[in-house]
Design an enzyme around this catalytic site. Structure first.
Site, mmCIF file in Angstrom:
data_model
loop_
_atom_site.group_PDB
_atom_site.id
_atom_site.type_symbol
_atom_site.label_atom_id
_atom_site.label_comp_id
_atom_site.label_asym_id
_atom_site.label_seq_id
_atom_site.Cartn_x
_atom_site.Cartn_y
_atom_site.Cartn_z
ATOM 1 C CG HIS A 165 38.705 41.691 33.908
ATOM 2 N ND1 HIS A 165 37.390 41.601 33.649
ATOM 3 C CD2 HIS A 165 38.772 40.814 34.824
ATOM 4 C CE1 HIS A 165 36.778 40.724 34.194
ATOM 5 N NE2 HIS A 165 37.831 40.209 35.223
ATOM 6 C CD GLU A 205 38.996 38.716 32.062
ATOM 7 O OE1 GLU A 205 40.183 38.641 32.455
ATOM 8 O OE2 GLU A 205 37.863 38.254 32.303
HETATM 9 C C1 BG6 Z 1 38.072 36.877 35.420
HETATM 10 C C2 BG6 Z 1 38.311 35.699 36.376
HETATM 11 O O1 BG6 Z 1 38.864 37.467 34.682
HETATM 12 O O2 BG6 Z 1 37.465 37.835 36.579
HETATM 13 C C3 BG6 Z 1 37.166 35.009 37.154
HETATM 14 O O3 BG6 Z 1 38.831 34.539 35.230
HETATM 15 C C4 BG6 Z 1 36.771 36.234 38.000
HETATM 16 O O4 BG6 Z 1 37.739 33.997 37.877
HETATM 17 C C5 BG6 Z 1 36.578 37.538 37.447
HETATM 18 O O5 BG6 Z 1 35.563 35.835 38.903
HETATM 19 C C6 BG6 Z 1 36.013 38.694 38.294
HETATM 20 O O6 BG6 Z 1 37.382 39.253 39.240
HETATM 21 P P1 BG6 Z 1 36.860 40.021 40.107
HETATM 22 O O7 BG6 Z 1 38.016 40.196 41.260
HETATM 23 O O8 BG6 Z 1 36.890 41.558 39.436
HETATM 24 O O9 BG6 Z 1 35.459 40.017 41.095
#
Ligand code: BG6
Length: 314
Positions: free
Chosen positions: A167, A271
């Site tokens: 991510h 990602e």
């Molecule tokens: C992204 C998702 O990968 O991560 C989003 O596609 C999400 O929908 C974002 O809001 C952040 O996620 P988190 O759990 O780290 O707040």
């Protein structure tokens, strides 16, 4: 001085959390927290930070760190019964002192190996035994390489399936000056529209509002062109067919406690992922997913970026 410095050192990070700092001889560096097996810093040889980490993140387990490279495993987002993005990003990893050999020559690069195995408590949440090995390496040119090896070590003969994402939060000058090359004309699932499937139209992707899309069957190479900073990130991936592009924009940014109201302007998540087709492993089988990031000066002539050079260059 720098030649005396250890290539890999263990240090205390925010709130006393342990982190590993990797130094490369020409001056680039990376930092990895044992909490989450989470890369929180990647600097080029000039000491410029290339990843975004929110000024509001607290580095306080069990909250995941907001920024850097969280690992989403064994579930991407809410695509299953587990907590969003799975649990790997809020577990304490260990240093893997004796990792099985890599077939490539990656051992010649400065690197650290981490490992995550489930505790008995973890097995109540996801009833599978696994070994998740992560290698974080810095190449001589400052490239950051992450290799994940996930092995099914179930002794009950059961396979397991998972989805996965690196991510990555890239640091950008101004989101409205950024474009992503390599995803145009592809199909994507729009997270803002109940994951309905669409086909990307037109040119490179630019940003004028919230984006949360899962691009499917993407090429192995994607480029993020930062016009203002004249920097291009090149992302190469292997074993990771999908690519999520996310920027929360102003409204969602305000709704996140661990994210500054205006920080959306200075970050972009691209990602490398395996989402549409979950990975299934039988006992004894291993999956490998590799991400390689480089940051290069953008080719820039007559006011035009040259995406061809970016995509075809080495
Ligand atoms: C992204 C998702 O990968 O991560 C989003 O596609 C999400 O929908 C974002 O809001 C952040 O996620 P988190 O759990 O780290 O707040």
């Amino acid at each position: 001085m720098s030649s005396e410095r250890a290539a890999v050192e263990l240090a205390k990070g925010v709130n006393g959390l342990e982190k590993i700092i990797i130094h490369e001889t020409r001056g680039s560096s990376a930092e990895v927290y044992l909490y989450g097996g989470h890369v929180t810093s990647w600097k080029n040889e000039h000491g410029e930070e290339l990843l975004f980490v929110s000024s509001k993140t607290l580095f306080k387990p069990p909250k995941p760190i907001r920024g850097g490279i969280p690992l989403c495993f064994p579930q991407f987002s809410n695509l299953g019964p587990l907590e969003s993005h799975g649990f790997a990003r809020n577990k304490f990893w260990s240093i893997d002192t004796d990792p099985p050999a890599f077939p490539t020559n990656s051992s010649s690069k400065e690197h650290i190996d981490l490992i995550l195995k489930p505790s008995e408590e973890d097995m109540k949440i996801w009833p599978h035994s696994y070994e998740f090995r992560l290698r974080v390496a810095l190449g001589p040119g400052g490239d950051l390489m992450l290799t994940s090896r996930i092995r099914n070590t179930n002794s009950d003969g059961k396979p397991f399936s998972f989805t996965f994402a690196y991510h990555t939060y890239f640091s950008v000058s101004d989101i409205s000056e950024v474009r992503v090359e390599g995803l145009e004309t592809l199909d994507y699932l729009d997270n803002q529209k109940n994951r309905e499937r669409f086909t990307e139209q037109g040119d490179a992707i630019t940003f004028e509002g919230e984006v949360d899309k899962i691009y499917l069957s993407t090429p192995t190479k994607i480029a993020i062109l930062d016009h203002e900073r004249k920097r291009t990130f090149v992302l190469r991936k292997d074993g990771l067919p999908d690519a999520v592009v996310w920027n929360p924009w102003d409204k969602k940014a305000k709704a996140m406690a661990d994210f500054g109201d205006d920080e959306y302007k200075h970050m972009l998540c691209v990602e490398a992922a395996a989402i549409e087709k979950p990975i299934t492993l039988k006992p004894g089988e291993e999956w490998r997913g590799r991400l390689e990031l480089s940051a290069v000066p953008s080719s820039y002539c007559s006011g035009q970026l040259d995406p061809q050079r970016v995509l075809q260059g080495s």
